[in-house]
Design a protein around this motif. Structure first.
Motif, PDB file in Angstrom:
ATOM      1  N   PHE A 263       0.854  -1.183   0.000  1.00 23.12           N
ATOM      2  CA  PHE A 263       0.000   0.000   0.000  1.00 23.12           C
ATOM      3  C   PHE A 263       0.896   1.241   0.000  1.00 23.12           C
ATOM      4  O   PHE A 263       1.803   1.338   0.808  1.00 23.12           O
ATOM      5  N   PRO A 264       0.642   2.196  -0.883  1.00 25.98           N
ATOM      6  CA  PRO A 264      -0.336   2.182  -1.957  1.00 25.98           C
ATOM      7  C   PRO A 264      -0.028   1.110  -2.998  1.00 25.98           C
ATOM      8  O   PRO A 264       1.130   0.755  -3.223  1.00 25.98           O
ATOM      9  N   ILE A 265      -1.091   0.625  -3.641  1.00 24.26           N
ATOM     10  CA  ILE A 265      -0.936  -0.487  -4.569  1.00 24.26           C
ATOM     11  C   ILE A 265      -0.586  -0.017  -5.977  1.00 24.26           C
ATOM     12  O   ILE A 265       0.016  -0.755  -6.748  1.00 24.26           O
ATOM     13  N   LYS A 266      -0.952   1.221  -6.319  1.00 24.29           N
ATOM     14  CA  LYS A 266      -0.723   1.675  -7.693  1.00 24.29           C
ATOM     15  C   LYS A 266      -0.351   3.149  -7.706  1.00 24.29           C
ATOM     16  O   LYS A 266      -0.940   3.968  -6.996  1.00 24.29           O
ATOM     17  N   LEU A 304       4.305  17.497   2.022  1.00 27.16           N
ATOM     18  CA  LEU A 304       4.136  16.401   1.062  1.00 27.16           C
ATOM     19  C   LEU A 304       4.979  15.240   1.564  1.00 27.16           C
ATOM     20  O   LEU A 304       5.998  15.417   2.219  1.00 27.16           O
ATOM     21  N   PHE A 305       4.545  14.022   1.229  1.00 29.08           N
ATOM     22  CA  PHE A 305       5.254  12.839   1.718  1.00 29.08           C
ATOM     23  C   PHE A 305       4.858  11.636   0.887  1.00 29.08           C
ATOM     24  O   PHE A 305       3.830  11.626   0.190  1.00 29.08           O
ATOM     25  N   GLU A 306       5.710  10.623   0.974  1.00 27.40           N
ATOM     26  CA  GLU A 306       5.457   9.372   0.268  1.00 27.40           C
ATOM     27  C   GLU A 306       5.996   8.228   1.106  1.00 27.40           C
ATOM     28  O   GLU A 306       7.145   8.247   1.547  1.00 27.40           O
ATOM     29  N   PHE A 307       5.168   7.232   1.345  1.00 31.38           N
ATOM     30  CA  PHE A 307       5.587   6.039   2.071  1.00 31.38           C
ATOM     31  C   PHE A 307       4.987   4.816   1.396  1.00 31.38           C
ATOM     32  O   PHE A 307       4.055   4.921   0.594  1.00 31.38           O
ATOM     33  N   HIS A 308       5.530   3.668   1.723  1.00 31.21           N
ATOM     34  CA  HIS A 308       5.082   2.418   1.120  1.00 31.21           C
ATOM     35  C   HIS A 308       5.053   1.351   2.203  1.00 31.21           C
ATOM     36  O   HIS A 308       6.075   1.056   2.808  1.00 31.21           O
ATOM     37  N   ILE A 309       3.879   0.782   2.460  1.00 33.60           N
ATOM     38  CA  ILE A 309       3.727  -0.306   3.421  1.00 33.60           C
ATOM     39  C   ILE A 309       3.768  -1.628   2.665  1.00 33.60           C
ATOM     40  O   ILE A 309       3.028  -1.818   1.699  1.00 33.60           O
TER      41      ILE A 309
END
Length: 328
Positions: A263-266, A304-309
């Motif tokens: 997540f996010p998946i796309k 602003l930010f970006e993470f990936h679980i």
């Protein structure tokens, strides 16, 4: 019949008999090496990953085709069968790929998957393991040894302790980008504030929940229910990546049931996985130490930010805005 002729006849008859016997003797076919091994041993099994396949056996010249059977898996040091590998656990099996642009409800997702009870692995006749998401039920940081039987045209052979399996937890999440700018009210003048401090805490191994909090430098949360956190124009937010369930807003956080990992998946074109927010000027006070700030005018904070679980669980994602204080 002369004596010489009789001698020649007996010689040729004896020679023919020897050749006939030689022709009847079975010739060994193929080769089955003592040196078959797993080149990727120790096999590192990342718990909870939906698909992991081991490398092919190293054959050491063994004649193919071969058939491989798994005889046993034991926890190293105990000599006892590792029953946890042979139990069945509930795990989702996908009949079709999920497209979050098309499958936007949990009902559509569920139509493409089925909850099955499965062992955490499948063993192929090639000797390869295929591990699935049920590995999440195995103990972490544990070593196992296993035995196999290999057969081919040359025969059958047992290989004891032929490899090691090690269970591990891989990287649960990544933080890929962050930033924060002050936008002056009315003019839109941009003043860099500096990166926020992002922390992600896994509070449970169960569920698929991301709890997003945007807080000031002292840890006081902004309230998404009363307009303290708003969108930035048409740029993507947390909600754009929550495809299957609606976002639940509380006084302190935004909560997403993301359902499927990662997540996010796309990605969103142009933005990848970035999320943009604005905290309006009426809710904050900025530090006067920020270079270029005009203290006479109001500024919004624009993180602003970006993470990936990468793994199922419940996570708290805190975006701490440094040099920003919540009013009141």
């Amino acid at each position: 019949m002369s004596g010489i002729y009789k001698m020649k006849h007996l010689f040729y008859t004896a020679t023919a008999a020897v050749l006939l016997l030689a022709g009847c003797k079975k010739i060994d076919e193929g080769y089955l090496s003592d040196g078959i091994y797993y080149s990727d041993s120790p096999i590192l099994v990342e718990r909870g990953i939906a698909f992991q396949k081991t490398a092919a056996l190293s054959m050491d010249g063994t004649t193919v085709p071969i058939t491989v059977k798994l005889l046993d898996i034991r926890k190293v040091g105990t000599g006892k069968r590792a029953e946890e590998f042979f139990k069945e656990y509930p795990v989702y099996v996908y009949k079709e790929a999920v497209d979050p642009d098309v499958d936007t409800t949990i009902e559509q997702v569920n139509a493409k998957r089925e909850l099955k009870n499965m062992q955490p692995f499948q063993f192929l006749s090639s000797g390869q393991f295929v591990f699935n998401g049920a590995t999440d039920s195995l103990p972490v940081d544990t070593d196992y040894e296993f035995d196999i039987e290999v057969s081919n045209v040359a025969g059958v052979r047992t290989y004891k302790n032929v490899g090691i399996i090690h269970t591990m937890d891989g990287e649960r999440y990544t933080i890929n980008a962050q930033g924060n700018n002050a936008f002056q009210d009315f003019t839109g003048t941009v003043v860099p504030i500096g990166n926020p401090k992002i922390t992600i805490t896994a509070v449970s191994d169960t569920g698929h929940h991301a709890i997003l909090k945007i807080v000031d430098e002292d840890g006081k949360p902004f309230n998404p229910k009363n307009g303290e956190i708003i969108k930035r124009g048409d740029r993507p937010t947390f909600e754009n990546y929550a495809r299957f369930h609606p976002i639940v807003n509380t006084d302190t956080s935004m909560i997403c049931n993301f359902e499927i990992t990662p997540f996010p998946i796309k990605k969103i074109p142009t933005y990848n996985f970035l999320m943009y927010y604005r905290v309006p000027s009426q809710f904050i006070t900025l530090s006067p130490s920020i270079p270029g700030l005009d203290p006479k005018t109001g500024y919004s904070a624009n993180p602003l930010f970006e993470f990936h679980i990468k793994k199922a669980g419940t996570y708290v994602i805190e975006i701490r805005l440094l040099k920003v204080k919540k009013k009141g």
